[in-house]
Structures are given as structure tokens and as C-alpha cells.
Scaffold this motif. Structure first.
Motif, PDB file in Angstrom:
ATOM      1  N   ARG A   1     -23.098 -16.149  98.994  1.00  0.00           N
ATOM      2  CA  ARG A   1     -22.795 -17.507  99.294  1.00  0.00           C
ATOM      3  C   ARG A   1     -22.025 -17.707  98.538  1.00  0.00           C
ATOM      4  NH1 ARG A   1     -29.338 -18.094 100.193  1.00  0.00           N
ATOM      5  NH2 ARG A   1     -29.542 -18.028 102.745  1.00  0.00           N
ATOM      6  N   GLN A   2     -21.764 -17.572  97.500  1.00  0.00           N
ATOM      7  CA  GLN A   2     -20.373 -17.793  96.545  1.00  0.00           C
ATOM      8  C   GLN A   2     -19.140 -17.709  97.489  1.00  0.00           C
ATOM      9  OE1 GLN A   2     -21.100 -16.371  93.110  1.00  0.00           O
ATOM     10  NE2 GLN A   2     -22.597 -17.959  91.992  1.00  0.00           N
ATOM     11  N   GLY A   3     -18.850 -17.048  98.008  1.00  0.00           N
ATOM     12  CA  GLY A   3     -17.633 -16.237  98.127  1.00  0.00           C
ATOM     13  C   GLY A   3     -16.590 -15.412  97.659  1.00  0.00           C
ATOM     14  N   PRO A   4     -15.389 -15.058  97.811  1.00  0.00           N
ATOM     15  CA  PRO A   4     -14.533 -14.907  97.461  1.00  0.00           C
ATOM     16  C   PRO A   4     -14.640 -15.580  95.881  1.00  0.00           C
ATOM     17  CG  PRO A   4     -13.439 -15.366  99.052  1.00  0.00           C
ATOM     18  CD  PRO A   4     -14.732 -15.457  99.277  1.00  0.00           C
TER      19      PRO A   4
END
Length: 89
Positions: free
Chosen positions: A66-69
Motif C-alpha cells: 500500500r505504500q507504493g513505489p
């Protein structure tokens, strides 16, 4: 050693780790239920403990997904110079 191509080619195994955790969670739940039904409390507790470990791992994986790249240096950042085996300071 960094060559400079890592940001373009690097891949994360978080999705694979998520699906392996899901598979492990299913088996831990199955094992816990079966061992409770056949009156093996030690094995049921072991499967329950494994379930907790897998649940924590899955929580961490989902959080990372969920934090993403994250920021990676782009093509303008030159590669590190390789270690030539010289003297250390």
C-alpha cells in the motif's frame, strides 16, 4: 556493486510473498481446525502459532504494498565506481 540499471530493472517479490502468506494462512487454519477436531492440542497450538506468524507477515507485506513505489535514483545518477581492491583508508 551498482551498475546504474537497477531502478529500471529491479522488481519486488512482495506480491509473491503475499500469495505465499495466503497459502500458508489457509494451511495453518486448516491444520488448527483438524488438530482441534482430532484432540491434538499441541499440534493445534503449533498451527495456531504459525497462523499468527503468517498473519503478521501478511500485514507487513500489505503495508509495504500500500505504500507504493519508493524513490529510486534516475538515469541522471551515475553508477558507483567498482571496488578495485585497493587499500582501505
Amino acid at each position: 556493486m551498482r551498475t546504474g540499471s537497477e531502478p529500471a530493472t529491479a522488481r519486488s517479490a512482495l506480491r509473491l510473498r503475499f500469495w505465499l502468506s495466503a497459502w500458508g494462512m489457509a494451511w495453518a487454519v486448516f491444520g488448527t481446525v483438524v488438530f482441534v477436531l482430532v484432540d491434538r492440542p499441541g499440534w493445534a497450538a503449533a498451527c495456531g502459532g504459525l497462523f499468527l506468524v503468517v498473519a503478521v507477515d501478511m500485514t507487513l507485506v500489505l503495508r509495504r504494498l500500500r505504500q507504493g513505489p519508493h524513490w529510486q535514483p534516475g538515469r541522471h545518477v551515475p553508477p558507483y565506481q567498482p571496488d578495485r581492491g585497493g587499500r582501505r583508508r
